[in-house]
Scaffold this motif. Structure first.
Motif, short mmCIF file in Angstrom:
data_model
loop_
_atom_site.label_atom_id
_atom_site.label_comp_id
_atom_site.label_asym_id
_atom_site.label_seq_id
_atom_site.Cartn_x
_atom_site.Cartn_y
_atom_site.Cartn_z
N ALA A 6 0.77 -1.37 0.40
CA ALA A 6 -0.10 -0.31 0.25
C ALA A 6 0.76 0.88 0.34
CB ALA A 6 -1.31 -0.03 1.28
N ALA A 7 1.87 0.71 1.13
CA ALA A 7 2.72 2.47 0.37
C ALA A 7 3.60 2.87 -0.64
CB ALA A 7 3.92 2.32 1.96
N THR A 41 5.92 4.01 -12.05
CA THR A 41 6.75 5.30 -11.57
C THR A 41 7.18 6.64 -12.28
OG1 THR A 41 7.74 6.83 -9.79
CG2 THR A 41 8.37 4.87 -10.31
N GLN A 96 1.45 4.48 -9.27
CA GLN A 96 1.17 3.66 -9.13
C GLN A 96 1.24 1.61 -9.07
OE1 GLN A 96 -1.37 3.54 -12.87
NE2 GLN A 96 -3.57 1.39 -13.02
N ALA A 155 13.45 7.03 -1.90
CA ALA A 155 11.84 6.47 -1.63
C ALA A 155 11.69 5.04 -0.73
CB ALA A 155 11.15 6.95 -2.82
N GLY A 195 2.35 2.40 -3.24
CA GLY A 195 1.40 3.80 -4.46
C GLY A 195 1.36 5.26 -4.29
N ALA A 196 2.26 5.77 -3.02
CA ALA A 196 2.15 6.87 -2.57
C ALA A 196 3.52 7.77 -3.71
CB ALA A 196 2.36 7.20 -1.17
N LEU A 197 4.26 6.25 -4.28
CA LEU A 197 4.87 6.71 -5.13
C LEU A 197 5.18 6.47 -6.46
CD1 LEU A 197 8.08 4.26 -4.04
CD2 LEU A 197 7.44 6.96 -2.63
N GLN A 203 13.03 5.58 2.67
CA GLN A 203 11.84 6.23 3.90
C GLN A 203 11.02 5.06 4.35
OE1 GLN A 203 10.69 9.79 2.33
NE2 GLN A 203 10.35 10.56 3.66
N ILE A 204 10.55 4.91 3.52
CA ILE A 204 9.68 3.73 3.64
C ILE A 204 9.69 2.70 5.10
CG2 ILE A 204 7.94 1.51 3.20
CD1 ILE A 204 7.39 3.34 0.63
#
Length: 163
Positions: A29-30, A65, A36, A75, A32-34, A78-79
């Motif tokens: 799910a995380a 992305t 599709q 990124a 998805g912020a980066l 960071q996650i």
């Protein structure tokens, strides 16, 4: 223009999202912020690699992305930190591990990042989930598809992988 990445996801320690399987789902799910997330593999229960005694929950996702490989790596790190991942012993217990395995741009080699991931060709815990979502993706170095690489890895390693 967006590019596609195959991301390997693994966990063998509970964290703020719950058991390792829940950590893997939360990581998907995380992502998805980066960009599709276009596909996610089932979660496989796999034997540990190296000195760890804990079994792993492993999966993979395809991500589209606009991030270049180094920006995506930053990124992903960071996650991992947000999930509570701390640097430590190689192959030790970890809440989450996110690795760039393949990239639609081909190969990438820099000090901090090598794509395709150097060891993915022999790791069933990476290949089995990848085959579920990207069986025809090709290794830019060997030309073999993920399906072909998985068949080879299964011949070498007879341990069952459990989805």
């Amino acid at each position: 223009m967006p590019t596609s990445y195959a991301i390997a996801i693994g966990s063998n320690r509970s964290g703020r999202h719950g058991r390792p399987e829940a950590e893997v789902r939360a990581a998907m799910a995380a992502l998805g912020a980066l960009g599709q997330v276009t596909a996610t593999a089932p979660i496989f229960d796999t034997a540990p690699l190296g000195p760890s005694s804990r079994r792993f929950a492993n999966s993979a996702a395809l991500l589209e992305t606009s991030l270049d490989p180094l920006a995506l790596l930053a990124a992903l790190k960071q996650i991992e930190r947000a999930f509570g991942r701390r640097r430590g012993r190689r192959w030790g217990a970890r809440v989450i591990d996110l690795d760039i395995v393949l990239w639609s741009g081909g190969a990438w080699t820099q000090r901090d990042l090598v794509i395709p991931h150097p060891a993915f060709r022999i790791r069933r815990f990476v290949l089995d989930p990848l085959v579920a979502i990207a069986p025809s993706w090709r290794d830019p170095r060997t030309g073999h598809s993920t399906r072909q690489l998985a068949v080879r890895a299964h011949k070498v390693d007879r341990r069952p992988a459990h989805p």
